[in-house]
Design a protein around this motif. Structure first.
Motif, PDB file in Angstrom:
ATOM      1  N   THR A   1       0.845  -1.189   0.000  1.00 51.80           N
ATOM      2  CA  THR A   1       0.000   0.000   0.000  1.00 51.80           C
ATOM      3  C   THR A   1       0.883   1.242   0.000  1.00 51.80           C
ATOM      4  OG1 THR A   1      -1.768  -1.151   1.174  1.00 51.80           O
ATOM      5  CG2 THR A   1      -1.791   1.241   1.263  1.00 51.80           C
TER       6      THR A   1
ATOM      7  N   GLY B   1      -3.965   0.602  -2.507  1.00 50.06           N
ATOM      8  CA  GLY B   1      -3.535  -0.653  -1.918  1.00 50.06           C
ATOM      9  C   GLY B   1      -4.705  -1.465  -1.395  1.00 50.06           C
TER      10      GLY B   1
ATOM     11  N   ALA C   1       0.618   2.881   5.319  1.00 52.98           N
ATOM     12  CA  ALA C   1       1.072   2.879   3.933  1.00 52.98           C
ATOM     13  C   ALA C   1       2.528   3.306   3.834  1.00 52.98           C
ATOM     14  CB  ALA C   1       0.193   3.824   3.091  1.00 52.98           C
TER      15      ALA C   1
END
Length: 391
Positions: free
Chosen positions: A151, A164, A182
């Motif tokens: 992600t 993601g 992320a």
């Protein structure tokens, strides 16, 4: 003939190690669950239903984020929170999982790493059960290796664009806000993604054989645009999500004791009333061996959890100690649930009795918040000073 012991934790007199306040909190939570949850847990499991209507009641009782200070949270001690988790999981792991994810992952991530504005916006509502949170870390291809998550969050002017997929996310399908982790150019960062944000969708995972009374979901982020104000400003690197996981693992090592205790209670009640060959099952030596072994396991697990809770309240708890507690107590709880099922015989495979339901749920508990292998290696690293995680 002596009366049978209705609570196996009385074997080593766990209550003598608790304060009056700790006993009162445990009793209050237990009484509430006996009335509002325990009678319905088998049906929730059979139907694969999470009792969402119970969430505001959990908030009213102060169980959501109960170990956090301020913002409508109860501010209890770690041991008091742990004892509540023990009672919750004695009903069903799905119920304790909800409380753990809400308080120790979603709320804790905001409480520890969020801005004052983020805390004011979300924590009071989450503590009251008016808003539900989830924690998006695990991915389809990166469960035990979050450092290599796929992600991504990239800058676009003053905003961030997230893409993601997260997998096996408890509460995902019912969450009002997701803490999503992320990769960025400067390392792993956390973001708050409210439900309804364009590009953010969830899909519940069906056909589960474990944690059926829990919502488990996939989170999909497709060009999700967020303002800078959505980023958790104090979360930097992998230590951000890992600090939250340690909070959740702490609740688990208490919760597993509850599942084991309930399994043993069920087996004790059955063994002292079920008659075979002219006498109660509990009067046979092999049955007493099983009960004695499992009672010792439950009692020592409870004492381990209490010791770790005291360390946490003293500010002296180390990550490998949490790993040791989670590893030992969940492993022992599964063994207890399975052994207790054998005492119940054929009756034990029905949802009328709790041990096999607990055993199935604990298979998930054994895996999430760090698999047994991960915790073994964490303990091994502490013992040897050598890192065996990567080949």
């Amino acid at each position: 003939m002596a009366s049978p012991m209705t609570d196996p934790l009385a074997l080593l007199d766990l209550d003598s190690s608790l304060s009056d306040t700790e006993r009162d909190i445990r009793s209050t939570v237990s009484a509430f669950l006996d009335d509002r949850a325990r009678p319905f847990a088998p049906a929730w499991y059979d139907s694969g239903t999470f009792p969402r209507d119970l969430v505001p009641e959990l908030g009213k009782l102060g169980l959501l984020g109960m170990h956090l200070d301020g913002y409508g949270c109860a501010g209890t001690s770690a041991v008091e929170y742990g004892l509540a988790c023990l009672e919750l999981e004695s009903v069903d792991s799905g119920l304790r999982s909800f409380v753990s994810v809400q308080g120790s992952l979603a709320m804790f991530s905001i409480w520890r790493h969020g801005s004052e504005e983020q805390k004011q916006e979300w924590l009071p509502r989450m503590a009251a059960g008016e808003a539900i949170g989830c924690f998006g870390l695990t991915e389809p291809d990166h469960g035990s290796d979050p450092a290599n998550m796929r992600t991504r969050a990239v800058r676009d002017g003053a905003d961030w664009i997230l893409n993601g997929t997260k997998m096996w996310i408890t509460n995902g399908g019912i969450a009002d806000v997701a803490t999503v982790w992320a990769q960025t150019e400067s390392g792993i960062r956390g973001f708050l993604v409210p439900r309804g944000t364009p590009g953010f969708t969830t899909r519940d995972i069906k056909n589960k054989l474990s944690l059926r009374a829990s919502v488990t979901s996939e989170l999909v982020l497709e060009d999700v645009r967020l303002p800078e104000a959505a980023r958790l400003p104090l979360a930097e690197g992998l230590k951000g999500p890992l600090s939250c996981l340690n909070e959740a693992r702490f609740g688990i090592l208490f919760g597993a004791v509850g599942a084991a205790r309930d399994s043993l209670r069920s087996a004790l009640a059955y063994a002292t009333t079920r008659t075979q060959f002219g006498r109660p099952l509990g009067g046979f030596q092999l049955t007493q061996q099983k009960l004695a072994d499992r009672a010792l396991s439950v009692s020592t697990s409870a004492l381990l959890a209490l010791h770790i809770g005291r360390l946490k309240d003293a500010g002296a708890l180390r990550p490998e100690q949490i790993s040791a507690g989670k590893l030992h107590n969940v492993r022992e709880a599964i063994a207890t649930a399975r052994e207790c099922r054998t005492i119940l015989g054929g009756s034990g495979i029905t949802s009328e009795y709790s041990p096999l339901r607990h055993a199935a749920n604990l298979e998930s508990v054994l895996t999430y918040e760090g698999t047994s292998e991960i915790h073994l290696l964490t303990v091994g690293r502490a013992l040897t000073g050598l890192n065996a995680f990567a080949g």
